[in-house]
Write an enzyme that holds these catalytic residues in place. Structure first.
Site, PDB file in Angstrom:
ATOM      1  N   TRP A 131      -2.948  -2.639  -1.758  1.00  0.00           N
ATOM      2  CA  TRP A 131      -2.657  -4.062  -1.974  1.00  0.00           C
ATOM      3  C   TRP A 131      -3.536  -4.795  -0.978  1.00  0.00           C
ATOM      4  O   TRP A 131      -3.324  -4.705   0.231  1.00  0.00           O
ATOM      5  CB  TRP A 131      -1.174  -4.343  -1.714  1.00  0.00           C
ATOM      6  CG  TRP A 131      -0.741  -5.742  -2.017  1.00  0.00           C
ATOM      7  CD1 TRP A 131      -0.378  -6.244  -3.234  1.00  0.00           C
ATOM      8  CD2 TRP A 131      -0.603  -6.815  -1.081  1.00  0.00           C
ATOM      9  NE1 TRP A 131      -0.024  -7.567  -3.107  1.00  0.00           N
ATOM     10  CE2 TRP A 131      -0.156  -7.946  -1.806  1.00  0.00           C
ATOM     11  CE3 TRP A 131      -0.819  -6.939   0.289  1.00  0.00           C
ATOM     12  CZ2 TRP A 131       0.087  -9.173  -1.196  1.00  0.00           C
ATOM     13  CZ3 TRP A 131      -0.589  -8.171   0.895  1.00  0.00           C
ATOM     14  CH2 TRP A 131      -0.132  -9.271   0.151  1.00  0.00           C
ATOM     15  N   ASN A 161      -2.509   1.523   6.142  1.00  0.00           N
ATOM     16  CA  ASN A 161      -1.693   0.452   5.585  1.00  0.00           C
ATOM     17  C   ASN A 161      -1.330  -0.456   6.750  1.00  0.00           C
ATOM     18  O   ASN A 161      -0.864   0.028   7.775  1.00  0.00           O
ATOM     19  CB  ASN A 161      -0.441   1.086   4.954  1.00  0.00           C
ATOM     20  CG  ASN A 161       0.591   0.070   4.534  1.00  0.00           C
ATOM     21  OD1 ASN A 161       0.313  -1.116   4.450  1.00  0.00           O
ATOM     22  ND2 ASN A 161       1.791   0.556   4.259  1.00  0.00           N
ATOM     23  N   GLY A 162      -1.560  -1.771   6.598  1.00  0.00           N
ATOM     24  CA  GLY A 162      -1.262  -2.703   7.692  1.00  0.00           C
ATOM     25  C   GLY A 162      -2.475  -3.562   7.974  1.00  0.00           C
ATOM     26  O   GLY A 162      -3.369  -3.689   7.130  1.00  0.00           O
ATOM     27  N   GLU A 182       7.635 -14.595 -11.090  1.00  0.00           N
ATOM     28  CA  GLU A 182       7.046 -13.317 -10.670  1.00  0.00           C
ATOM     29  C   GLU A 182       6.497 -12.512 -11.833  1.00  0.00           C
ATOM     30  O   GLU A 182       5.432 -11.920 -11.715  1.00  0.00           O
ATOM     31  CB  GLU A 182       8.110 -12.451  -9.961  1.00  0.00           C
ATOM     32  CG  GLU A 182       8.374 -12.834  -8.542  1.00  0.00           C
ATOM     33  CD  GLU A 182       9.281 -11.821  -7.861  1.00  0.00           C
ATOM     34  OE1 GLU A 182      10.416 -11.612  -8.328  1.00  0.00           O
ATOM     35  OE2 GLU A 182       8.853 -11.221  -6.857  1.00  0.00           O
ATOM     36  N   HIS A 193      16.942 -37.016  -7.490  1.00  0.00           N
ATOM     37  CA  HIS A 193      16.169 -37.552  -6.359  1.00  0.00           C
ATOM     38  C   HIS A 193      14.674 -37.240  -6.476  1.00  0.00           C
ATOM     39  O   HIS A 193      13.962 -37.303  -5.484  1.00  0.00           O
ATOM     40  CB  HIS A 193      16.718 -37.009  -5.042  1.00  0.00           C
ATOM     41  CG  HIS A 193      18.133 -37.427  -4.792  1.00  0.00           C
ATOM     42  ND1 HIS A 193      18.488 -38.717  -4.472  1.00  0.00           N
ATOM     43  CD2 HIS A 193      19.294 -36.730  -4.864  1.00  0.00           C
ATOM     44  CE1 HIS A 193      19.797 -38.796  -4.334  1.00  0.00           C
ATOM     45  NE2 HIS A 193      20.316 -37.593  -4.568  1.00  0.00           N
ATOM     46  N   GLU A 199      16.910 -17.918  -7.671  1.00  0.00           N
ATOM     47  CA  GLU A 199      16.592 -16.526  -7.983  1.00  0.00           C
ATOM     48  C   GLU A 199      16.093 -16.414  -9.438  1.00  0.00           C
ATOM     49  O   GLU A 199      15.148 -15.675  -9.728  1.00  0.00           O
ATOM     50  CB  GLU A 199      17.825 -15.633  -7.752  1.00  0.00           C
ATOM     51  CG  GLU A 199      17.720 -14.192  -8.224  1.00  0.00           C
ATOM     52  CD  GLU A 199      16.586 -13.392  -7.581  1.00  0.00           C
ATOM     53  OE1 GLU A 199      15.934 -13.876  -6.650  1.00  0.00           O
ATOM     54  OE2 GLU A 199      16.337 -12.265  -8.063  1.00  0.00           O
ATOM     55  N   LYS A 248       5.736  -4.621  -3.558  1.00  0.00           N
ATOM     56  CA  LYS A 248       7.189  -4.485  -3.431  1.00  0.00           C
ATOM     57  C   LYS A 248       7.663  -4.697  -1.998  1.00  0.00           C
ATOM     58  O   LYS A 248       8.665  -5.346  -1.759  1.00  0.00           O
ATOM     59  CB  LYS A 248       7.569  -3.082  -3.912  1.00  0.00           C
ATOM     60  CG  LYS A 248       9.040  -2.765  -3.821  1.00  0.00           C
ATOM     61  CD  LYS A 248       9.764  -3.309  -5.016  1.00  0.00           C
ATOM     62  CE  LYS A 248      11.254  -3.113  -4.949  1.00  0.00           C
ATOM     63  NZ  LYS A 248      11.952  -4.193  -5.646  1.00  0.00           N
ATOM     64  N   LYS A 253      12.402 -15.010 -10.471  1.00  0.00           N
ATOM     65  CA  LYS A 253      12.191 -13.890 -11.396  1.00  0.00           C
ATOM     66  C   LYS A 253      11.198 -14.286 -12.482  1.00  0.00           C
ATOM     67  O   LYS A 253      10.290 -13.527 -12.826  1.00  0.00           O
ATOM     68  CB  LYS A 253      13.505 -13.441 -12.061  1.00  0.00           C
ATOM     69  CG  LYS A 253      14.466 -12.653 -11.211  1.00  0.00           C
ATOM     70  CD  LYS A 253      14.053 -11.241 -10.886  1.00  0.00           C
ATOM     71  CE  LYS A 253      13.302 -11.141  -9.601  1.00  0.00           C
ATOM     72  NZ  LYS A 253      13.999 -11.226  -8.343  1.00  0.00           N
ATOM     73  N   CYS A 280       0.835  -1.191   0.000  1.00  0.00           N
ATOM     74  CA  CYS A 280       0.000   0.000   0.000  1.00  0.00           C
ATOM     75  C   CYS A 280       0.880   1.255   0.000  1.00  0.00           C
ATOM     76  O   CYS A 280       1.877   1.313   0.703  1.00  0.00           O
ATOM     77  CB  CYS A 280      -0.939   0.094   1.189  1.00  0.00           C
ATOM     78  SG  CYS A 280      -2.051  -1.295   1.345  1.00  0.00           S
ATOM     79  N   ARG A 283       4.053  -0.315  -4.637  1.00  0.00           N
ATOM     80  CA  ARG A 283       3.736  -0.852  -3.316  1.00  0.00           C
ATOM     81  C   ARG A 283       2.371  -1.538  -3.273  1.00  0.00           C
ATOM     82  O   ARG A 283       2.042  -2.225  -2.302  1.00  0.00           O
ATOM     83  CB  ARG A 283       3.755   0.270  -2.280  1.00  0.00           C
ATOM     84  CG  ARG A 283       5.082   0.949  -2.119  1.00  0.00           C
ATOM     85  CD  ARG A 283       4.993   2.031  -1.094  1.00  0.00           C
ATOM     86  NE  ARG A 283       4.701   1.508   0.221  1.00  0.00           N
ATOM     87  CZ  ARG A 283       5.600   1.065   1.082  1.00  0.00           C
ATOM     88  NH1 ARG A 283       6.870   1.082   0.747  1.00  0.00           N
ATOM     89  NH2 ARG A 283       5.248   0.615   2.250  1.00  0.00           N
TER      90      ARG A 283
END
Ligand code: M6R
Length: 604
Positions: free
Chosen positions: A74, A100-101, A484, A500, A477, A599, A481, A2, A27
């Site tokens: 968000w 926000n929260g 995402e 395995h 990583e 983010k 990427k 947010c 955000r």
């Protein structure tokens, strides 16, 4: 999570709010809204969807006033709809609240408020704050906010406006807020980029701080109303750093910024001749017998690389764990433990709580952080800033690069201080580190070749990424990427682990990216490539320039410049970032604002 912007001054508030929200859209971007004081009334417009939907609405129905608050959301509680978007208003429209929260006790609070006659128009936890503040309000807005917060608990960055006041009352616990100081105008935002067009003088609020912001000034207090002094900080980031500068996406710009970022991270810190690094840290590595590193997402993979670096160079045992697991498993920590938190934002709540857990148990604490003045930097014994500059793309790239470089410095710092790293080995390693900006620059030249590979495989349903030793985190990583921003399912495994289980997935439709750079484990990795080929898998190898052998086994090869094998993650992550980027562009995805992500994750 947010984005919040508040403004009181002499400019058109909607211009400042929209511009600020645009800079904070990374955000959260599922809905947005503003409340502006127009002729003594708070007028609200809020819309589900991207910020542009709100901007279009404001064009059609302009709100003219010099005082207002805005939000980009968000979603946590309640779907992204118009009613659930912020600001939330009281029935009479007197009070506007942006939050926000998460208010953890919102359900009992809501039941009580409904029983007392309040009418709710959203499914959010945040709306309870508007009604609670309304109940407490007797002409003093700050006092009403204070009283409301004594009943609500959880995480909040809270911004409140009243139609009869020319002030913004703000409060924070966990979720960040930063106040921008101007002349005859003042600002509040959840992050610095929103303030950069207007001011670089800021106050980072601490947990438990409240502030009253007017045109003339700002007063900061604690939640009990006691005045507190907070430092005015001048931020170094300039406006251009937070702009796209001609690139189609922030992510691409940030990928291309990586050589400069490495120079900034390493600059002035690396003394090859003396075989030392100068980090200006108060902590003394000789006091610590083990290291715990906590982080999330991409920062966690940087932590994992850090483990190999510290253990190889400094010979100190390192445990690395995703912060959300670490904090709840009662880790074995003592005063001989150095806990390192790695975070771009410095606000990730899981990382912060993981760090607090280690601190409670007596560990020394170090933050490896990008955002100046962020929450983690205020709670650690020492901070090593990574100096990546503002990272706007939701998928982290340049911050990862800077974290890797910073962990190289930390490994040398620890090894040299403890005497476990020989000067000649340090010299060689630092010499190789010094070359990294140029090598990463060189690696970027492969973009056109990588774009062709991305096109070739863009219809794949799944991808597998494999790497050994210090390249295992690189594989993870790379997979993260791709997931995402392209939404292609991707899994990563340490290459030796493939046989395995994941080997069952391999067929002719599965592209397998293998990190096969020069290292003591090269032959073993080539054997893994052959295992993939033998089962019809399609191999994209990331290999060291000059390795002609690998072409015999892989359908596609992306060459990266030669470096020390412990620094291979630095040069190897670049093609993986570009592969994800080009694939996402090819599929028409929203690269900078991929679905469902935010983010900075300040909720658990
Ligand atoms: O701000 P932080 O570095 O603490 O953020 C940690 C993760 O949330 C972050 O790396 C996330 O995984 C990114 N979207 C990765 O691209």
């Amino acid at each position: 999570m947010c984005g919040i912007v508040g403004y009181v001054g002499f400019r058109e508030a909607t211009d400042v709010l929209l511009e600020g929200l645009r800079r904070l859209e990374y955000r959260g971007y599922d809905s947005a809204g503003v409340a502006v004081k127009v002729n003594g009334h708070l007028e609200v417009i809020k819309k589900a969807g991207k910020l542009q939907v709100l901007a279009d609405e404001l064009k059609a129905h302009p709100l003219s006033g010099k005082f207002g608050v805005g939000h980009t959301r968000w979603a946590t509680h309640g779907a992204p709809t118009d009613p659930n978007a912020h600001p939330h208003m009281t029935e009479q429209g007197d009070i506007a609240v942006i939050h926000n929260g998460i208010i953890e006790n919102y359900l009992p609070l809501k039941e009580g408020l409904i029983a007392r006659g309040h009418i709710f128009t959203s499914e959010t936890d945040s709306e309870v704050l508007a009604h609670l503040i309304e109940e407490k309000y007797q002409g003093n807005l700050a006092e009403a906010v204070r009283m409301a917060l004594s009943e609500a608990y959880g995480a909040y960055a809270l911004v409140v406006a009243h139609k009869d006041k020319e002030e913004i009352v703000v409060a924070r616990t966990v979720s960040p807020l930063v106040i921008g100081l101007g002349g005859g105008e003042n600002f509040v935002a959840s992050d610095v980029p929103a303030l950069l067009p207007y001011t670089r003088k800021v106050i980072f609020l601490h947990d438990g701080d409240m502030a009253v912001i007017t045109r003339e000034g700002v007063t900061v207090s604690d939640l009990a109303g006691n005045p507190v002094e907070r430092e005015v900080v001048t931020v170094e980031w300039d406006l251009e750093a937070a702009e796209k500068s001609g690139y189609p996406h922030y992510m691409l710009k940030e990928i291309y910024e990586q050589p400069r970022v490495l120079e900034n991270t390493l600059g002035g810190r690396l003394h090859q001749e003396e075989a030392t690094v100068e980090l200006n840290l108060k902590l003394d590595p000789r006091q610590y017998h083990k290291v715990h590193i906590v982080a999330c997402g991409t920062a966690y993979y940087a932590a994992w690389v850090g483990k190999y670096l510290i253990e190889s160079l400094a010979r100190i045992p390192v445990e690395v764990e995703v912060a959300s697991e670490y904090r709840y498993r009662d880790p074995v920590v003592d005063s001989k433990t150095l806990a390192i938190a790695i975070s771009q934002s410095g606000e990730t709540i899981d990382t912060l709580e993981g760090l607090r857990e280690a601190k409670r148990k007596g560990a020394g604490t170090l933050g490896v952080i990008n955002a100046k003045g962020s929450s983690i930097t205020r709670e650690v014994d020492d901070t090593l800033y990574i100096h990546a500059g503002p990272e706007i793309g939701v998928a982290s790239t340049k911050a990862y690069m800077a974290m890797l470089a910073a962990m190289g410095l930390v490994a040398v710092w620890m090894g040299r201080s403890k005497g476990t790293l020989k000067p000649e080995v340090a010299q060689e390693f630092l010499g190789e580190m010094r070359k990294l900006p140029r090598l990463v620059e060189e690696g970027l030249e492969a973009r056109a070749h990588i774009a062709k590979i991305a096109e070739k495989y863009h219809q794949a349903q799944d991808y597998l990424f494999l790497g050994r030793h210090i390249q295992a985190p690189t594989a993870y990583e790379g997979a993260l990427k791709l997931k995402e921003i392209s939404y292609i399912h991707a899994e990563a495994y340490p290459a030796g682990e493939m046989k395995h289980g994941p080997i069952a997935l391999i067929d002719e439709r599965l592209p397998v990216v293998v990190l096969a750079t020069e290292s003591p484990f090269y032959e073993k990795t080539i054997s893994n490539i052959q295992e993939v080929r033998a089962r019809g898998g399609r191999v994209i190898a990331v290999a060291t320039k000059g390795d002609n052998e690998v072409k015999r086994f892989a359908q596609d090869v992306i060459y990266v410049p030669k470096t020390h094998h412990l620094l291979a993650p630095v040069v190897s992550v670049v093609p993986l970032q570009l592969l994800a980027y080009e694939t996402a562009v090819f599929l028409g995805r929203d690269v900078d604002q991929p679905r469902n992500l935010a983010k900075s994750v300040t909720v658990e």
